[in-house]
Every structure is written in C-alpha cells, then in structure tokens.
Motif scaffolding. Structure first.
Motif, short mmCIF file in Angstrom:
data_model
loop_
_atom_site.label_atom_id
_atom_site.label_comp_id
_atom_site.label_asym_id
_atom_site.label_seq_id
_atom_site.Cartn_x
_atom_site.Cartn_y
_atom_site.Cartn_z
N HIS A 123 0.86 -1.14 0.21
CA HIS A 123 -0.03 -0.10 -0.05
C HIS A 123 0.82 1.30 -0.06
CE1 HIS A 123 -3.69 2.05 1.77
NE2 HIS A 123 -2.82 3.16 1.43
N HIS A 147 -6.20 0.51 6.70
CA HIS A 147 -6.16 1.50 7.95
C HIS A 147 -7.04 0.75 9.03
CE1 HIS A 147 -4.50 5.02 6.18
NE2 HIS A 147 -5.16 4.92 5.12
N LYS A 183 -0.40 3.57 -5.97
CA LYS A 183 -1.79 3.86 -6.47
C LYS A 183 -1.61 5.24 -7.01
CE LYS A 183 -3.12 2.34 -1.72
NZ LYS A 183 -3.81 0.98 -2.14
N ASP A 204 2.27 2.88 3.45
CA ASP A 204 1.13 4.08 2.98
C ASP A 204 2.06 5.00 2.43
OD1 ASP A 204 -0.96 5.37 2.64
OD2 ASP A 204 -1.61 5.73 4.70
N HIS A 223 1.52 5.22 -1.94
CA HIS A 223 1.01 6.37 -2.80
C HIS A 223 2.34 7.14 -3.42
CE1 HIS A 223 -3.16 6.61 -1.12
NE2 HIS A 223 -2.56 5.86 -0.27
N HIS A 233 -9.71 2.00 1.34
CA HIS A 233 -9.25 2.97 2.29
C HIS A 233 -10.54 3.02 3.29
CE1 HIS A 233 -6.06 4.22 -0.07
NE2 HIS A 233 -5.31 4.72 1.02
FE FE Z 1 -3.35 5.38 1.69
#
Ligand code: FE
Ligand code: NIG
Length: 407
Positions: free
Chosen positions: A72, A265, A141, A317, A74, A242
């Motif tokens: 996960h 999360h 992502k 994340d 970004h 999410h």
């Molecule tokens: Fe995220």
C-alpha cells in the motif's frame, strides 16, 4: 547444460509459510536453488539433490527470508506537504486542512502540473529506498490526478517504474481518492466520470491491477464506493478500500461484501466489520505510519482481527500527507510498537500477507519451490530482528526473480 542457474548454500532459511510455525524455519544449514527466476529447490543442505548449478555461492550462515512486499503506497506524486506538517504540529487537524483545500488537494495541484518525467524522477529514489532494505514488490496507487489525463499519467509512471527499476510494481487506480474542485458539491457526477470514463479507459489499457477508493466523510460515501466497486467488478478488476481510517463508515464490511483483496487502515472498524472480513478473504492492511503521523489514538481492532483469523498485512502507506515514510522496515517496527504485532506478525505482514493483499500469493510472499526467486539475505542472528532494528544495514543481498533469470 546445468540443472540450476544459481545455488545458494550455507544459509538459514525462514520460509514464512503459513502452515509452518516459528517463521517457517528450516532446521540446520539450508540451500536454495534457482532456475529461470524461480525457486527450483530449497531445504536442508544435507538433503540437497546431486544436481549441477551454473553458479554456486556460500552465504556464510546468513538468513534468507522472502523479499519484502510493500502492499500500500502512494509514492508517485508531485511536490510535498512539509508546510502542512508544520501546520499540523501547530494544532490544525488533517480534516481541517483538507476542508480548507489543502491535504490531498494540494498534492493533486502539484501532481497535475508535473510532467511524467518529473513524476518518474521524483518517485524512482523512493522505490530504490524500498529496494535497499529488501523490498522486491511494491503497490503504487494513482489518486493525485482526479482527472483522466493525470490519473493515466500516474499509472503510466508507476508501470514505467516497474520496467526501469529492480522492483515489481503492482498498480491501483485510486481516482476516488477525494472529490476534485471541478466537482465540488457534486461528488456523484465525479463518481460517474470515474465509473464511466476513467475506469473503462484504465482497464482497456491494462494500467491497473486493482481499484481502490477512500470511504470517509471527507471523501466518498459507502453508496458511492459501492457504485465504483460494481463498475470495477464488471470490468473484472479486484477492489480494495481505504476503510474506517478516521470514522466508522462500515467500510470494512462494504469491502468484504465485494470480496475485496484488502481493507486498509481500519482504526475505527467495528466488530461487525471484523466479522464481515473474517467471512470473506479480505486482508486487513495496517498502516502504522499514518496512525503515527495523524497522532491517532484509536487503535485498529487487532485482537478481534487475530481472534477471527483475518490475515494482517503491514505497509508504509508512503505518501506526502499522512505517511511520509519510505521504509517498510520502519513500518514493521511501528506496527510492533504501536499495534503490538509480534515480530513474526510484522514479517509475515510484509511478506506472505502483503502478497495475499495484492492477490499474488501464488507466486511470491513465501519461500517455496515454484515461487519467484524474490529473496532477501540478511546479516542477522534471528528474523525477529527485522521488526526490531531500523536504519541498520542488515540487508546483505536481495535476489529478485528478474535478476536471477538468465537470458
Ligand atoms: Fe493510503
Ligand atoms: O492512505 N487516506 C487517504 N489517503 C492517504 C492519504 C493521502 C494524503 O493525505 O495525501 C492515506 O492515508
């Protein structure tokens, strides 16, 4: 003609297989044989078949584990949010900043104006930082474009990172990350654009391996997410969510009802949400970097996830707002300190369960014959150290399927 391309001897092996207790450790000195980028044999060295390897190397007792997987991130984005970091330290909340047009939207502005090359050049060192600590697979992502061109540009950059780095990249369309200003007060129309135009185009070009959304009061409602998930499912793309990061919106149960790969999360997930996940095959992806950065106090329902047998993954994340952390070892360490995961759960969460969360457990995530030769070799005395130390140069070597494949 040799039987194997590479034979690694004098190792200690933690397979991380689910059915083997205690890190899946193989007793005694172990050996691993690699052929065409796959594990062709592994086991006790005393049982090594009498076959020929093109290259044979002693690893001097080093530990081998599956290479790490960050499921996960970004990590493709323009600009940064260091100024908001200061604002938050002075008392502003993440939601306050988002409602004032900052937060995710400030990264959207910077990403929209960045060229593909600029996004690539900024992201490559992040990918390399992950590789330098033993990661071989990373999920990236989109979600900082929120328009057709920029979402596609982000996914193309992520695919290019996969081609031009030593990491295997899995991409996720997160066009439903927040409502863009062009659709302020009309989130439904934006969801329609995502479902009817962005998603079909991304699917047609094969740019995404999965579809994600942010289900939250500052982003999309459960019914909007449901609409998106239906569209993704019709196109044959798996979904993930999410879910329940800042409040309980029933996100975990919603994800489970679409047989999501994962719900991520989960700080505010209810026991009913955990039950729904347990009845599905969704993985709980825990993100302690975001928990820490947002000074969150509500813990994910770890005991219930464990008690119900929901698989737990751990990821960085990595993003400029809520988790400016480009180190999976740090996420593992934080998961042990903040969420009280055991060191074995942390390592499983960054290998086997991360692979499960990406739908790629069949070919990676554990050390088993037939899986990709994505292997990390460590200078450690025991794999529990991998969630214990951070910042120490313990990775001796990283083997990946691509670099052990002979042309
Ligand atoms: Fe995220
Ligand atoms: O995973 N929760 C929403 N998305 C990201 C944050 C992205 C951002 O703030 O830029 C997350 O925490």
């Amino acid at each position: 003609m040799p039987d194997w391309d590479l034979l690694l001897t004098d190792t200690r092996i933690a397979t991380m297989c689910a059915d083997s207790p205690d890190y899946g450790v193989i007793d005694g000195p172990g050996a691993v044989a690699i052929k065409d980028g796959q594990i062709a044999w592994l086991g006790k060295q005393s049982e090594l078949p009498d076959l020929v390897a093109a290259e044979r190397r002693s690893l001097d007792g080093r530990w081998l584990t599956p290479a790490l997987i960050d499921c996960h991130t970004h990590l493709v984005f323009g600009g940064d949010r260091a100024a908001e970091f200061e604002q938050r330290l002075r008392g502003a909340s993440y939601e306050d900043i988002a409602r004032a047009g900052g937060g995710i939207m400030s990264t959207v502005k910077a990403t929209r104006t960045a060229s593909a090359d600029e996004l690539f050049d900024a992201a490559l060192p992040r990918v390399e930082a992950l590789a330098s600590e033993g990661v071989a697979t990373v999920e990236i992502k989109s979600g900082y474009g929120l328009d057709i061109d920029t979402e596609i540009r982000m996914l193309n950059v992520a695919r290019r990172l996969g081609r031009e780095s030593s990491i295997d990249i899995r991409t996720t369309l997160l066009a439903a990350h927040t409502v863009p200003p062009e659709f302020k007060d009309n989130a439904d129309a934006y969801v329609a654009l995502v479902c009817e135009r962005i998603l079909p185009l991304v699917a047609e070009r094969g740019l995404a391996d999965a579809v994600d959304a942010y289900c939250e009061s500052i982003a999309f409602s459960p019914s909007q997410v449901e609409r998106l998930f239906q569209a993704a499912t019709e196109l044959g793309l798996p979904v993930k969510l999410h879910a329940d990061q800042l409040s309980d919106s029933g996100g975990a149960a919603l994800a489970a009802s679409f047989n999501a790969l994962s719900a991520d999360h989960l700080e505010y997930t209810s026991l009913a949400g955990v039950d729904a996940m347990a009845a599905s095959s969704a993985v709980a992806v825990l993100l302690p970097g975001a928990f820490l950065t947002l000074s969150e106090t509500q813990l994910p329902p770890i005991d219930a996830l464990r008690a119900k047998g929901v698989p737990i993954a751990v990821a960085t994340d990595c993003n400029p707002g809520t988790s400016p952390i480009c180190s999976l070892r740090t996420a593992m360490m934080l998961a042990s300190r903040l969420f009280k995961l055991t060191p074995e759960e942390c390592l499983a969460g960054a290998t086997r369960e991360a692979a499960r969360a990406l739908g790629v457990l069949a070919d990676r995530g554990t050390l088993e014959i037939g899986k990709r030769a994505d292997i990390a070799a460590w200078d450690i005395e025991h794999p529990r150290e991998l969630a214990y130390w951070v910042g120490t140069p313990q990775l001796a070597e990283r083997f990946t399927s691509a670099h052990t494949t002979r042309p």
